[in-house]
Design a protein around this motif. Structure first.
Motif, PDB file in Angstrom:
ATOM      1  N   THR A  42       1.360  -1.417   0.411  1.00 38.91           N
ATOM      2  CA  THR A  42       0.076  -0.339   0.283  1.00 38.91           C
ATOM      3  C   THR A  42       0.817   1.295  -0.075  1.00 38.91           C
ATOM      4  OG1 THR A  42      -0.083  -1.151   2.359  1.00 38.91           O
ATOM      5  CG2 THR A  42      -2.089  -0.937   0.585  1.00 38.91           C
ATOM      6  N   GLY A  43       1.943   1.042   0.118  1.00 35.95           N
ATOM      7  CA  GLY A  43       3.027   2.141  -0.134  1.00 35.95           C
ATOM      8  C   GLY A  43       2.501   2.564  -1.780  1.00 35.95           C
ATOM      9  N   PHE A  44       2.079   1.870  -2.821  1.00 36.92           N
ATOM     10  CA  PHE A  44       1.535   2.456  -3.543  1.00 36.92           C
ATOM     11  C   PHE A  44       1.033   3.953  -3.180  1.00 36.92           C
ATOM     12  CE2 PHE A  44      -2.218   2.643  -7.129  1.00 36.92           C
ATOM     13  CZ  PHE A  44      -1.440   2.897  -8.366  1.00 36.92           C
ATOM     14  N   ALA A  45      -0.071   3.968  -2.736  1.00 40.44           N
ATOM     15  CA  ALA A  45      -0.828   5.632  -2.164  1.00 40.44           C
ATOM     16  C   ALA A  45      -0.404   6.072  -2.820  1.00 40.44           C
ATOM     17  CB  ALA A  45      -1.568   5.147  -0.560  1.00 40.44           C
ATOM     18  N   PRO A  46       0.600   6.942  -2.071  1.00 43.18           N
ATOM     19  CA  PRO A  46       0.477   8.440  -2.171  1.00 43.18           C
ATOM     20  C   PRO A  46       2.352   8.233  -3.611  1.00 43.18           C
ATOM     21  CG  PRO A  46       2.775   6.729  -0.681  1.00 43.18           C
ATOM     22  CD  PRO A  46       0.950   6.362  -0.392  1.00 43.18           C
ATOM     23  N   ILE A  47       2.077   7.093  -4.264  1.00 46.85           N
ATOM     24  CA  ILE A  47       3.190   7.455  -5.574  1.00 46.85           C
ATOM     25  C   ILE A  47       1.418   7.676  -6.391  1.00 46.85           C
ATOM     26  CG2 ILE A  47       4.133   6.332  -6.951  1.00 46.85           C
ATOM     27  CD1 ILE A  47       5.359   6.897  -4.695  1.00 46.85           C
ATOM     28  N   LYS A  48       0.561   7.219  -5.955  1.00 47.46           N
ATOM     29  CA  LYS A  48      -0.761   7.270  -6.958  1.00 47.46           C
ATOM     30  C   LYS A  48      -0.939   8.859  -6.615  1.00 47.46           C
ATOM     31  CE  LYS A  48      -5.327   5.880  -7.521  1.00 47.46           C
ATOM     32  NZ  LYS A  48      -6.130   7.266  -7.127  1.00 47.46           N
ATOM     33  N   ALA A  49      -1.247   9.321  -5.625  1.00 42.89           N
ATOM     34  CA  ALA A  49      -1.195  10.653  -5.994  1.00 42.89           C
ATOM     35  C   ALA A  49      -0.591  11.767  -6.756  1.00 42.89           C
ATOM     36  CB  ALA A  49      -1.651  11.086  -4.383  1.00 42.89           C
TER      37      ALA A  49
END
Length: 342
Positions: free
Chosen positions: A214-221
């Motif tokens: 879920t480290g993907f979350a801020p990367i997505k932003a």
């Protein structure tokens, strides 16, 4: 008694109370010291004490080793001043542009995208907005004064509910609630935005975006923010998980790759099983970056995920791939279990 803290090389000064951490005092004064977890687990706030002394509260030794502490280094999130200080720290421009606010919110949607991942969206009160930078996080204010931090997965440019990606941690105070009793229209209070992990828009260097789980979350932003800005910067996303199901928005990443000329996507799986029928890249996600980009001297890296992934990436990218240390930006997703380790 109030102590005076001077930051080098900027020369900025701020006051600090005896029972206040150096980081808390800096944030109160609007001085942009870097930080992440605020609890001695991620090392983002590490700097050096040039003059004076501090006392450290409990922290993880991997974040500040005994040798580093003996050499004058400090974790400012858990350091209290024993007198006036002169410290050395790299300040983060723009980190105090948006005020930290306490706000109520209403759960708008709860969508399970993997057996252990829920995407939750929050609706703010009418006529209220939260100004933040892509990559920052908020802290939920729970009972007994406890807090839990989650990165914002939605970009700041759009008039839409705030989005967060929440992984189930068995026994977790907040995630057990999210996965069992929380329902749409429930009220949650949070404080934010926080953190100095956000995209540096004053650079045109190609970006390596490294995420685990879920480290993907801020990367997505970050990706969606740059897309909204029509940025032409080259971006390569390396997203790692144990099993393919851990890449819970894989289809979205493949869609970005198909429509964005400056974007590439490299999924990496570390523990695929025969029933997964995985034919893509395998191994450690940061090792895939090193194989593809042995020279990172002209890049910026944005890394987010488990502490072991972030720590390994920084160590190896700097030591083996010539990445300038000050071009590595990270947010280690520390859990309560991480914080409570010796």
């Amino acid at each position: 008694m109030t102590f005076q803290i001077t930051v080098q090389p900027s020369g900025h000064q701020f006051s600090c109370e005896p029972d206040e951490t150096v980081l808390a005092a800096a944030m109160r004064a609007g001085v942009g010291l870097p930080y992440g977890c605020k609890n001695g687990a991620c090392s983002s706030c590490k700097g050096k004490v040039l003059s004076g002394s501090v006392t450290h509260k409990a922290h993880q030794e991997r974040a500040l080793t005994k040798d580093e502490e003996a050499a004058g280094y400090s974790l400012f999130c858990c350091a209290t001043a024993q007198g006036d200080l002169v410290i050395e720290a790299r300040e983060v421009a723009g980190s105090d542009d948006y005020p930290i606010r306490k706000m109520p919110s209403r759960v708008a949607t709860l969508e399970k995208l993997a057996p252990d991942v829920i995407v939750m969206t929050l609706q703010l009160p009418a006529n209220e907005t939260l100004k933040f930078r892509a990559g920052q996080y908020i802290e939920f204010m729970l009972r007994d004064g406890k807090r839990r931090s989650y990165s914002l997965a939605s970009p700041p440019d759009q008039d839409q509910p705030l989005s967060l990606h929440i992984r189930h941690m068995p026994g977790g105070l907040f995630t057990e609630q999210v996965f069992s009793t929380l329902k749409e229209r429930d009220i949650l209070r949070f404080e934010g935005p926080m953190g100095t992990f956000f995209v540096r828009e004053d650079s045109d260097k190609p970006m390596v975006l490294l995420a685990s789980g879920t480290g993907f979350a801020p990367i997505k932003a970050i990706i969606e923010h740059l897309r909204a800005q029509d940025s032409q910067r080259a971006m390569t996303l390396y997203w790692g998980g144990r099993r393919p199901q851990d890449l819970y928005m894989d289809a979205l990443c493949r869609q970005w790759e198909a429509i964005l000329p400056n974007f590439s996507y490299v999924p990496v799986i570390s523990a695929a099983q025969p029933e997964d029928h995985w034919s893509g890249r395998t191994g450690f996600v940061h090792a895939a970056v090193m194989a593809d980009l042995p020279d990172l001297s002209g890049h910026q890296v944005y890394a987010c995920g488990a502490p072991i992934v972030v720590d390994s990436a920084k160590r190896d990218f700097v030591a083996q791939c010539r990445l300038p240390e000050d071009e590595f930006y990270a947010d280690a997703f520390t859990t309560e279990a991480d914080i409570n380790q010796p």
